[in-house]
Enzyme design. Sequence first.
Site, PDB file in Angstrom:
ATOM      1  N   HIS A  25       2.315  18.694  -5.964  1.00 24.10           N
ATOM      2  CA  HIS A  25       1.806  17.847  -4.878  1.00 24.10           C
ATOM      3  C   HIS A  25       2.185  18.392  -3.505  1.00 24.10           C
ATOM      4  O   HIS A  25       1.811  17.811  -2.487  1.00 24.10           O
ATOM      5  CB  HIS A  25       2.316  16.412  -5.031  1.00 24.10           C
ATOM      6  CG  HIS A  25       1.900  15.791  -6.322  1.00 24.10           C
ATOM      7  ND1 HIS A  25       0.599  15.463  -6.616  1.00 24.10           N
ATOM      8  CD2 HIS A  25       2.616  15.478  -7.429  1.00 24.10           C
ATOM      9  CE1 HIS A  25       0.529  14.966  -7.832  1.00 24.10           C
ATOM     10  NE2 HIS A  25       1.738  14.968  -8.349  1.00 24.10           N
ATOM     11  N   CYS A  26       2.917  19.496  -3.468  1.00 26.74           N
ATOM     12  CA  CYS A  26       3.400  20.090  -2.218  1.00 26.74           C
ATOM     13  C   CYS A  26       2.604  21.354  -1.906  1.00 26.74           C
ATOM     14  O   CYS A  26       2.564  22.290  -2.714  1.00 26.74           O
ATOM     15  CB  CYS A  26       4.889  20.415  -2.364  1.00 26.74           C
ATOM     16  SG  CYS A  26       5.549  21.454  -1.050  1.00 26.74           S
TER      17      CYS A  26
END
EC number: 1.20.4.1
Length: 141
Positions: free
Chosen positions: A11-12
């Site tokens: 998610h980064c």
Amino acid sequence: MSNITIYHNPHCGTSRNTLEMIRNSGIEPTVILYLETPPSRDELLKLIADMGISVRALLRKNVEPYEELGLAEDKFTDDQLIDFMLQHPILINRPIVVTPLGTKLCRPSEVVLDILPDAQKAAFTKEDGEKVVDDSGKRLK
């Protein structure tokens, strides 16, 4: 099995860019989704020692547990900070990459280029549009 490991959060954006730069060098790393499979205390201590950083330098600051636990205050020991990271893996900054050439917290993502054993195979542009590697595989910054 790869001799390169990335502690990854999909998610980064920084973590995704770092993973893609590893792959752009022709290597498929071992990917550890550290939020699902956090490192053990010993593994975390080894990563910190191998990076040559302080325990506090690995703390992620812009997440709820950091505020809720009052971690901005300088009253916690390294052991306590490690305990918090083990209880709340979201507090571990990422991505961490381990290669035969070293271990780094890859922020910004192009830091990974310093420890990859193989050159980039092609141009690489980060998700935000910033070009990091040219068509010949040469680092631009």
